[in-house]
Design a protein around this motif. Structure first.
Motif, PDB file in Angstrom:
ATOM      1  N   ASP A   1      37.007  24.119 -26.389  1.00 43.02           N
ATOM      2  CA  ASP A   1      35.919  24.553 -25.530  1.00 43.02           C
ATOM      3  C   ASP A   1      36.035  23.797 -24.213  1.00 43.02           C
ATOM      4  O   ASP A   1      35.458  22.725 -24.038  1.00 43.02           O
ATOM      5  CB  ASP A   1      34.571  24.278 -26.216  1.00 43.02           C
ATOM      6  CG  ASP A   1      33.389  24.795 -25.418  1.00 43.02           C
ATOM      7  OD1 ASP A   1      33.603  25.361 -24.328  1.00 43.02           O
ATOM      8  OD2 ASP A   1      32.244  24.614 -25.877  1.00 43.02           O
TER       9      ASP A   1
ATOM     10  N   GLY B   1      32.835  22.999 -22.434  1.00 43.93           N
ATOM     11  CA  GLY B   1      31.763  22.505 -23.280  1.00 43.93           C
ATOM     12  C   GLY B   1      32.154  21.256 -24.041  1.00 43.93           C
ATOM     13  O   GLY B   1      32.438  20.212 -23.451  1.00 43.93           O
ATOM     14  N   THR B   2      32.230  21.356 -25.341  1.00 47.49           N
ATOM     15  CA  THR B   2      32.401  20.176 -26.190  1.00 47.49           C
ATOM     16  C   THR B   2      33.725  19.457 -25.988  1.00 47.49           C
ATOM     17  O   THR B   2      33.815  18.256 -26.256  1.00 47.49           O
ATOM     18  CB  THR B   2      32.268  20.575 -27.672  1.00 47.49           C
ATOM     19  OG1 THR B   2      33.201  21.630 -27.969  1.00 47.49           O
ATOM     20  CG2 THR B   2      30.859  21.066 -27.977  1.00 47.49           C
ATOM     21  N   ASP B   3      34.755  20.163 -25.518  1.00 45.39           N
ATOM     22  CA  ASP B   3      36.062  19.530 -25.318  1.00 45.39           C
ATOM     23  C   ASP B   3      36.342  19.211 -23.855  1.00 45.39           C
ATOM     24  O   ASP B   3      37.448  18.777 -23.503  1.00 45.39           O
ATOM     25  CB  ASP B   3      37.180  20.430 -25.862  1.00 45.39           C
ATOM     26  CG  ASP B   3      37.088  20.617 -27.363  1.00 45.39           C
ATOM     27  OD1 ASP B   3      37.138  19.611 -28.085  1.00 45.39           O
ATOM     28  OD2 ASP B   3      36.935  21.780 -27.795  1.00 45.39           O
TER      29      ASP B   3
END
Length: 376
Positions: free
Chosen positions: A308, A311-313
């Motif tokens: 992501d 986002g999360t990454d």
């Protein structure tokens, strides 16, 4: 930590030039004039670490340079000595990383105790006036911009996500410049004292930009990397000679082919091949440096790999920005990615065993990737 051997190749020094936009900061410098000072700086770093081995070879990637062996000319200009040869290779945007992998193979085979490798591009002084074919007649051979539009459409990468990613890349480079993050990795050449393309982007302005390559497309000038001039070089030695010098052990590498109509897809099979060879998962990798030729290409690749990127990454994908903001000196960019890993992980104090990944898409339908591990 991943099992190793005495001849496992380790990157013990890594430097790059500042990246200049074509026709501007480095406009009057030939490729060897960009590469030689960086090679000299890398060798000086090696000597400062107490490694006394003589360079066995210089391997440089370059796509559009003048006729002749740029690596050999650069080695002589760097003062490495007449007994140090050089070889120049062309794997388009993956040239710099392909050069590192070739050097690593020589070290791993026990045939060299020190190899300098990387890439250089002087688009401003290139003797090339037209783009060479990436594929023969009968195969698709799109321009890189239209190919990025096609990949975005095929993988449902929206215009808004591309704009957001481009804005983030620029913001990260600007922040890194302000923090002095690049100071330890860069070599000043001529008058250019910073990477000159990065700037703060206005989201409202990005939204108004027209498609740059394809009517109705989603790729714009802002979500495309600029043509650039620059160089990068690394020093590789076998594990048995690094002593207590911290570095990046090269764990695995891969170069693969893919559909030439979608060349931006190349990193997906290349990364999968590298992870399979090393027996690790992408979740185990702390930092991923992908050459940001186009925001659409980065997002299509990271989506396919299960990352992501917005986002999360986000924190582990090009954490200090990438080619969208730094610039994209084709033959050097993938080597710049390894320099960035070296700064982030080695200079940044990451513990031994931390993994990093560098990857790039290649014109003609190819991808290259390399997995590295911090050693201390």
């Amino acid at each position: 930590m991943i099992a190793s051997s005495p001849d496992a190749p380790v990157v013990v020094a890594a430097r790059r030039s500042h990246v200049g936009t074509v026709g501007r900061g480095h406009h009057d410098l030939l490729a060897p004039e960009l590469a030689a000072p960086v090679l000299a700086a890398v060798l000086a770093d090696v000597r400062a670490h107490g490694v006394g081995a003589r360079p066995t070879d210089v391997v440089l990637g370059s796509c559009t340079g003048p006729r002749g062996n740029i690596a050999r000319i650069s080695a002589l200009a760097a003062g490495l000595g007449v007994d140090v040869p050089g070889v120049t290779i062309d794997r388009q945007c993956g040239s710099g990383l392909a050069a590192v992998l070739l050097a690593a193979s020589t070290v791993r085979a026990g045939e060299a105790d020190l190899v300098l490798a990387g890439g250089v591009e002087s688009a401003s002084t290139s003797s090339s006036t037209t783009q060479a074919a990436f594929a023969p007649a009968g195969f698709p051979d799109p321009g890189m911009g239209p190919a990025a539009d096609a990949l975005a459409a095929a993988r449902n990468v929206s215009r808004r996500r591309q704009d957001d990613y481009a804005e983030r890349s620029h913001a990260r480079v600007v922040a890194a410049q302000s923090a002095g993050t690049f100071a330890t990795e860069t070599v000043r050449i001529g008058s250019l004292d910073r990477d000159e393309h990065a700037r703060c982007l206005d989201p409202a302005l990005l939204a108004r930009l027209r498609p740059a390559f394809t009517p109705g497309g989603t790729v714009t000038a802002a979500s495309s990397s600029p043509i650039s001039d620059g160089s990068a070089a690394l020093a590789l030695v076998p594990e048995r000679l690094r002593g207590d010098t911290a570095g990046l052990r090269i764990v695995a590498g891969a170069v693969v082919g893919c559909d030439p109509s979608l060349p931006g897809w190349g990193p997906v099979p290349a990364v999968r091949a590298v992870l399979a060879r090393a027996g690790v998962r992408l979740d185990d990798v702390a930092v991923v440096e992908i050459v940001e030729a186009f925001a659409a290409q980065v997002l299509a690749v990271t989506d396919a790999l299960g990352l992501d990127a917005l986002g999360t990454d986000s924190a582990r994908i090009c954490p200090d920005g990438g080619a969208l903001a730094l610039g994209h000196p084709w033959g050097a960019s993938a080597a710049v990615s390894v320099v960035r890993l070296f700064t982030r992980l080695v200079r940044g104090g990451a513990p031994a065993g931390t993994l990093g990944l560098a990857t790039a898409a290649i014109g003609g339908g190819m991808g290259v990737a390399m997995l590295v591990e911090v050693v201390r």
